[in-house]
Enzyme design. Sequence first.
Site, PDB file in Angstrom:
ATOM      1  N   LYS A   1       0.845  -1.199   0.000  1.00 62.13           N
ATOM      2  CA  LYS A   1       0.000   0.000   0.000  1.00 62.13           C
ATOM      3  C   LYS A   1       0.878   1.246   0.000  1.00 62.13           C
ATOM      4  CE  LYS A   1      -3.955   2.006   2.535  1.00 62.13           C
ATOM      5  NZ  LYS A   1      -4.831   1.872   3.719  1.00 62.13           N
TER       6      LYS A   1
ATOM      7  N   SER B   1      -9.805   1.945   2.848  1.00 66.36           N
ATOM      8  CA  SER B   1      -8.921   2.702   1.992  1.00 66.36           C
ATOM      9  C   SER B   1      -7.908   1.855   1.217  1.00 66.36           C
ATOM     10  CB  SER B   1      -8.175   3.751   2.816  1.00 66.36           C
ATOM     11  OG  SER B   1      -7.317   3.120   3.741  1.00 66.36           O
TER      12      SER B   1
ATOM     13  N   SER C   1      -9.997  -0.428   6.990  1.00 68.68           N
ATOM     14  CA  SER C   1      -9.416  -0.355   5.646  1.00 68.68           C
ATOM     15  C   SER C   1      -8.722  -1.606   5.126  1.00 68.68           C
ATOM     16  CB  SER C   1      -8.439   0.810   5.565  1.00 68.68           C
ATOM     17  OG  SER C   1      -9.155   2.006   5.464  1.00 68.68           O
TER      18      SER C   1
HETATM   19  N1  GLN Z   1     -13.286   4.329   6.266  1.00 70.03           N
HETATM   20  C1  GLN Z   1     -12.601   4.724   7.459  1.00 70.03           C
HETATM   21  C2  GLN Z   1     -12.194   6.174   7.349  1.00 70.03           C
HETATM   22  O1  GLN Z   1     -12.475   6.760   6.368  1.00 70.03           O
HETATM   23  C3  GLN Z   1     -11.446   3.836   7.724  1.00 70.03           C
HETATM   24  C4  GLN Z   1     -10.199   4.208   7.009  1.00 70.03           C
HETATM   25  C5  GLN Z   1      -9.017   3.341   7.373  1.00 70.03           C
HETATM   26  O2  GLN Z   1      -9.138   2.310   8.039  1.00 70.03           O
HETATM   27  N2  GLN Z   1      -7.843   3.787   6.982  1.00 70.03           N
HETATM   28  O3  GLN Z   1     -11.595   6.723   8.223  1.00 70.03           O
END
Ligand code: GLN
Length: 453
Positions: free
Chosen positions: A58, A133, A157
């Site tokens: 990532k 994400s 995410s």
């Molecule tokens: N969807 C969540 C957010 O927008 C989680 C994001 C994540 O785990 N990086 O914060």
Amino acid sequence: FSSVELTKEAFKRIEEIDPKVEAFLALNEAEALKQAEAADARGYADGNVLNGIPMGIKDNIVTDGLTTTAASRMLEDFVPIYDATVVTKLKEAGTVNVGKLNMDEFAMGGSTETSYFKKTKNAWDLNKVPGGSSGGSAAAVASGQILGSLGTDTGGSIRQPAAFNGIVGMKPTYGRVSRYGLIAFSSSLDQIGPFTRTVTDNAILLEAISGHDKRDSTSAKIEVPKFSANLNGNVAGMKVALPKEYFQEGVSAEIQDAVRKAAAQFEEMGAIIEEVSLPTLSYGIPAYYIIASSEASSNLQRFDGVRYGYRADDVKTLDDLYVKSRSEGFGMEVKRRIMLGTFSLSSGYYDAFFKKAGQIRTLIKRDFERIFQEYDFILGPTTTTTAYDLGTKSDNPIEMYMSDLLTVTINLAGVPAISVPGGFSEDGLPIGIQLIGNHFEEEKLYQAAFAFE
Ligand code: GLN
């Protein structure tokens, strides 16, 4: 076959498929082939199963000499001069780094649509989001471009994109994996973890990246079990908690059915399923978004146009430089979080927001502690719906936030959770089943997930 052959095959497949899926932000072909040659030269006799395996990372995890953007314009040209600890550990295990994977900007989002660079597609249906994400990390594995990848999970995410793409994703216990070299979003919630197609592969990969690191003061001094060693499918006698709050209007009927089926399957294998209550579930989203945004507003102060990344031109004063660089370098969602976080931390509002969110976090932790006194793991859904059409939630932040209902409380409590494929919806999209465990009990989760898979 050799790692060189396997790696060449991976790049061929990427060339064929990635123009459609758009999972990669950067490819590392020349270096990857060198790593593959080295892996072949080392040989495979030592039982190191990861030697020579093509992997992706990532793009918020820093890689020496390879651009690391966190999918932000702010870091468009940023080439780190060191490796994150997880990257070093993968190199030691002998894996081949194929490239960097798309994500929501600074990991803020749930669909990978906030990336400054491109929109990654779901591996099962190119009109659907891959989740986020870590959408690139999930879609690249699910579409067979690479055998495994690393993602990060602050509020879901890893697990949510794993669910949306029908693969396995693990968010380890907070402190299990070093965060050194991870571009921080919310430091008290962030964890790095693996995506793979099978539970065994996932266990092997987590083994490789786990362990104490003196460069991350929050990494735990606790031994790393051989997660993959005892996978035998035996769950007889395990006590499984099924929270009744998971069966509510916000969770689609098909997904509720899939969870009930999973429960029946565990029961058939000799596990004991009992209904429990997680009364704090609905407080998770407000507490999470206040805490995560507050920490983000602090962590992102370093992007000031001076030390890292994007610098606006045509500025007259230092203030101008900060304001213009940050206004042009950050996307909408990142700015929204910085504003929300700065507000929650400001004097006069701190008690009502940040402090209150911390108190709720304690209650959520206690809820889990109470359940794990009696149960081996919690069984439930990973997401409220299956993958949705691209563009349908990207203009509606509240709706996007609400879809994190089932993942954020796990990060607030710091416990581990894995998403494993649990069937398909009527329209052919994968459904994820989430198993949640007590602190540092990933081994138990792998055992149960292996039995279920
Ligand atoms: N969807 C969540 C957010 O927008 C989680 C994001 C994540 O785990 N990086 O914060």
